[in-house]
Scaffold this active site. Structure first.
Site, PDB file in Angstrom:
ATOM      1  CG  ASP A  57      38.491  43.061  44.367  1.00 20.48           C
ATOM      2  OD1 ASP A  57      37.392  43.576  44.633  1.00 20.48           O
ATOM      3  OD2 ASP A  57      38.919  42.032  44.931  1.00 20.48           O
ATOM      4  CG  HIS A 208      40.588  41.708  39.501  1.00 22.09           C
ATOM      5  ND1 HIS A 208      40.012  40.453  39.536  1.00 22.09           N
ATOM      6  CD2 HIS A 208      41.259  41.857  40.664  1.00 22.09           C
ATOM      7  CE1 HIS A 208      40.328  39.857  40.687  1.00 22.09           C
ATOM      8  NE2 HIS A 208      41.097  40.688  41.385  1.00 22.09           N
TER       9      HIS A 208
END
Ligand SMILES: [Zn+2]
Length: 246
Positions: A57, A208
């Site tokens: 992400d 992430h």
């Protein structure tokens, strides 16, 4: 680069059938994947304990996404990248590289707001603008949407569905964005993956490669943790992209 308004919306609607069972409602999804976890119509992971989806992400991140792509390529593994629309304009080549390597590109909104506190008209703009931009860059429909912070309300999912998107959450996460030790990130996720497997579930793992506050955030621990998970599970599990579960 300017994106021609003439091509805007070229793919609108093409993604509608992407996750048809799910778009038709959470019930259809639940009955299609018995034992799957359904949160108000979002996809997490099916009852396929041998499968793992690595999802990343908040990218693209020019500092760390290229390294991550190298690691995935070395192991011939495909992942799912939920990208921020506001970041992709400055990283067109990187976004094309992600798609060209066979990874799945998903929508993570334009500016990473909490969509439970965002007016409906802006929710649509956040999602639609990102979709149009991503589709023009990669030349293919985008089918998956992950709400920032996992924040959700029925209105957000309704809009996502109208735009042909399947909302995607996760079932294996640790605070990798604030954890300096790759070993600890990998260890915590391994524990979660093993537990999910015992319960008969696939793992939808979030890491992430970017940061929504910092476009070039240091994601060395997250990227290294991804490498460790690949190392640990390549022989025993199958890495898939999230759209394999649609
Ligand atoms: Zn995010």
């Amino acid at each position: 680069m300017m994106i021609s308004p003439l091509t805007t919306g070229i793919y609108t609607g093409l993604g509608v059938a992407a996750c048809a069972g799910l778009a038709a409602g959470a019930y259809a999804y639940a009955s299609r994947w018995p034992g799957s976890r359904v949160f108000g119509g979002a996809l997490t992971a099916p009852a396929r304990p041998g499968e793992l989806a690595l999802t990343f992400d908040d990218g693209p991140n020019p500092a760390w996404t290229p390294r991550l792509l190298d690691i995935l390529a070395e192991r011939d593994t495909r992942a799912t990248f939920f990208l921020l629309g506001s970041r992709v304009i400055a990283e067109l080549e990187l976004v094309r590289r992600i798609a060209a390597a066979g990874h799945t590109v998903g929508n993570h909104s334009w500016s990473h707001p909490d969509l439970t506190r965002t007016p409906t008209s802006l929710v649509r703009e956040e999602i639609e603008r990102t979709n149009d931009t991503l589709q023009q860059i990669i030349g293919a429909p985008v089918k998956l949407f992950r709400p920032p912070f996992g924040a959700r309300r029925p209105e957000v999912f309704r809009i996502a569905n109208e735009l042909g998107l399947t909302p995607v959450l996760w079932n294996a996460m640790t605070s990798d964005w604030s954890e300096p030790s790759a070993e600890r990130i990998a260890k915590r996720l391994t524990k979660k993956i093993t537990r999910l497997n015992r319960r008969g579930q696939a793992a939808n793992i979030v890491l992430h490669d970017g940061g929504h506050h910092d476009a070039a955030a240091n994601r060395e621990p997250s990227v290294k943790a991804a490498e460790m998970l690949l190392e640990r599970f390549t022989k025993s599990h199958r890495f898939v992209t999230v759209d394999a579960w649609c």
